[in-house]
Scaffold this motif. Structure first.
Motif, PDB file in Angstrom:
ATOM      1  N   GLN A 292       0.899  -1.235  -0.031  1.00 55.26           N
ATOM      2  CA  GLN A 292       0.051  -0.053  -0.112  1.00 55.26           C
ATOM      3  C   GLN A 292       0.935   1.395   0.023  1.00 55.26           C
ATOM      4  O   GLN A 292       0.430   2.217  -0.681  1.00 55.26           O
TER       5      GLN A 292
ATOM      6  N   GLN B 268       2.241   1.745  -3.644  1.00 54.71           N
ATOM      7  CA  GLN B 268       1.476   2.275  -4.466  1.00 54.71           C
ATOM      8  C   GLN B 268       1.117   3.469  -4.412  1.00 54.71           C
ATOM      9  O   GLN B 268       0.907   4.463  -5.307  1.00 54.71           O
ATOM     10  N   ARG B 269       1.014   4.253  -2.950  1.00 56.40           N
ATOM     11  CA  ARG B 269       0.871   5.529  -2.771  1.00 56.40           C
ATOM     12  C   ARG B 269       1.958   6.544  -3.395  1.00 56.40           C
ATOM     13  O   ARG B 269       1.708   7.617  -3.932  1.00 56.40           O
ATOM     14  N   GLU B 270       3.136   5.895  -3.201  1.00 53.38           N
ATOM     15  CA  GLU B 270       4.106   6.639  -3.666  1.00 53.38           C
ATOM     16  C   GLU B 270       4.477   6.622  -5.133  1.00 53.38           C
ATOM     17  O   GLU B 270       4.799   7.729  -5.550  1.00 53.38           O
ATOM     18  N   LYS B 271       3.920   5.565  -5.709  1.00 48.57           N
ATOM     19  CA  LYS B 271       3.992   5.472  -7.162  1.00 48.57           C
ATOM     20  C   LYS B 271       2.731   6.401  -7.853  1.00 48.57           C
ATOM     21  O   LYS B 271       3.207   7.148  -8.726  1.00 48.57           O
ATOM     22  N   GLU B 272       1.736   6.589  -6.998  1.00 49.55           N
ATOM     23  CA  GLU B 272       0.667   7.726  -7.636  1.00 49.55           C
ATOM     24  C   GLU B 272       1.032   9.070  -7.529  1.00 49.55           C
ATOM     25  O   GLU B 272       0.652   9.947  -8.327  1.00 49.55           O
ATOM     26  N   ARG B 273       2.156   9.129  -6.790  1.00 52.93           N
ATOM     27  CA  ARG B 273       2.900  10.719  -6.617  1.00 52.93           C
ATOM     28  C   ARG B 273       4.041  10.817  -7.261  1.00 52.93           C
ATOM     29  O   ARG B 273       4.788  11.718  -7.268  1.00 52.93           O
ATOM     30  N   ASN B 274       4.527   9.770  -8.024  1.00 56.81           N
ATOM     31  CA  ASN B 274       5.721   9.808  -8.818  1.00 56.81           C
ATOM     32  C   ASN B 274       6.996  10.197  -7.961  1.00 56.81           C
ATOM     33  O   ASN B 274       7.866  10.786  -8.450  1.00 56.81           O
ATOM     34  N   HIS B 275       6.811   9.667  -6.743  1.00 63.04           N
ATOM     35  CA  HIS B 275       8.007   9.577  -5.932  1.00 63.04           C
ATOM     36  C   HIS B 275       9.302   8.436  -6.246  1.00 63.04           C
ATOM     37  O   HIS B 275       8.839   7.282  -6.278  1.00 63.04           O
TER      38      HIS B 275
ATOM     39  N   ASP C 221      -1.805   8.296   4.094  1.00 63.04           N
ATOM     40  CA  ASP C 221      -1.220   9.701   3.936  1.00 63.04           C
ATOM     41  C   ASP C 221      -0.547   9.971   5.578  1.00 63.04           C
ATOM     42  O   ASP C 221       0.384  10.733   5.906  1.00 63.04           O
TER      43      ASP C 221
END
Length: 302
Positions: free
Chosen positions: A23, A26-33, A194
């Motif tokens: 999870q 996935q969150r960091e991928k969505e933010r292009n981090h 978050d």
């Protein structure tokens, strides 16, 4: 200089750390981090690394515990990840036998202060196991207690089937053992992701070390040569010693398909695997009688 944001995942064996890791990624991928992962396994083979997508930098510390035999290697691996990648986020998934403070200490090494900013320690706790901790060894109970006491956020996992009375008991323990620290009761490690990135490390007093050596935690790997009959396998599991904390790996059942198999606290989980994976199981537990385990597993192979 930009520092990488570090999140440390702690928690006993089989508590759900890898589920949470997916999870977070996935969150960091969505933010292009730009994210990297460091995993620690007690055994010679890492099974959980399959959860990390191939495009994410990954380093593994195998065959030892971060807080004991691998503490020097941890600093070197962290340094390497920072120098080889311009990271936004670094997630460390420690073995269940690791004391979270020892992982934190490595991140606060003088060599890494300019590279890393530690957000906090997230402890993922197996709620049913905590409630039934009276059946565990003294050392294992102490380690679970330390993982609760030193957390900046506690995820009490696998709570869906608990009674209201049991949930209330967990809430009272959370407040008593780590007052003021946020926590959640959930399943599948689901929480406000978050919120986990907005943590801050608290001041901590000296801690009593409970290492993997004191825990007598062992790992052992068994390789299958053929298929396994599911009914026979589960009959074997029911008779398996309670000192086995976790089993994870790949098996081929009589239907000819390969499954990712996970087992913790008496609960077997099978997930179909589309790729051809090596047929082997990694066992983690205390005082494992490997000869007896191998003999039993050999008998259930077809």
């Amino acid at each position: 200089m930009k520092k990488a944001n570090v999140i440390i995942l702690a928690g006993f064996l089989g508590s759900g750390k890898t589920t949470l890791l997916k999870q977070l990624l996935q969150r960091e991928k969505e933010r292009n981090h730009k994210t990297a992962v460091l995993m620690n396994e007690l055994g010679q083979v890492s099974i959980d690394s399959d959860a990390v997508p191939g495009d994410i930098p990954l380093k593994e510390l195998l065959n030892g515990c971060i807080c004991c035999s691998l503490s020097d290697q941890l600093e070197k691996q962290l340094w390497g990840l920072c120098k080889e990648n311009e990271l936004d986020t670094l997630i460390i998934e420690a073995t269940g036998a690791a004391h979270p403070i020892d992982v934190l200490d490595a991140c606060l090494s003088p060599y890494l202060l300019d590279e890393l900013h530690v957000s906090g320690i997230i402890s993922v706790m197996d709620a049913p196991r905590w409630l039934d901790r009276g059946t565990m060894s003294v050392q294992a109970k102490m380690l679970m207690l330390e993982q609760i006491k030193h957390a900046d956020f506690i995820i009490w996992n696998k709570t869906g089937a608990l009674s209201d009375e049991q949930k209330q008991s967990i809430k009272e323990d959370a407040k008593r053992l780590n007052e003021g620290t946020p926590y959640v009761l959930t399943d599948y490690a689901k929480t406000d992701i978050d919120q986990l990135f907005a943590l801050s490390v608290k001041d901590r007093k000296e801690h009593q070390k409970v290492t993997a050596d004191k825990l007598k935690v062992k790992t052992w790997m068994y390789s299958f040569t053929g298929t396994v009959k599911k009914e026979a396998f589960e009959n074997w599991l029911r008779e398996a010693p309670s000192s086995i904390y976790r089993i994870k790996g790949y098996i081929k059942l009589e239907d000819g398909k390969i499954y990712l198999f996970q087992y913790s606290y008496g609960l077997p989980i099978y997930e179909k695997e589309l790729m051809k994976m090596p047929l082997r199981l990694v066992f983690i537990g205390e005082d494992l009688d490997t000869e007896k385990l191998a003999e039993g597993l050999k008998q259930i192979e077809q």
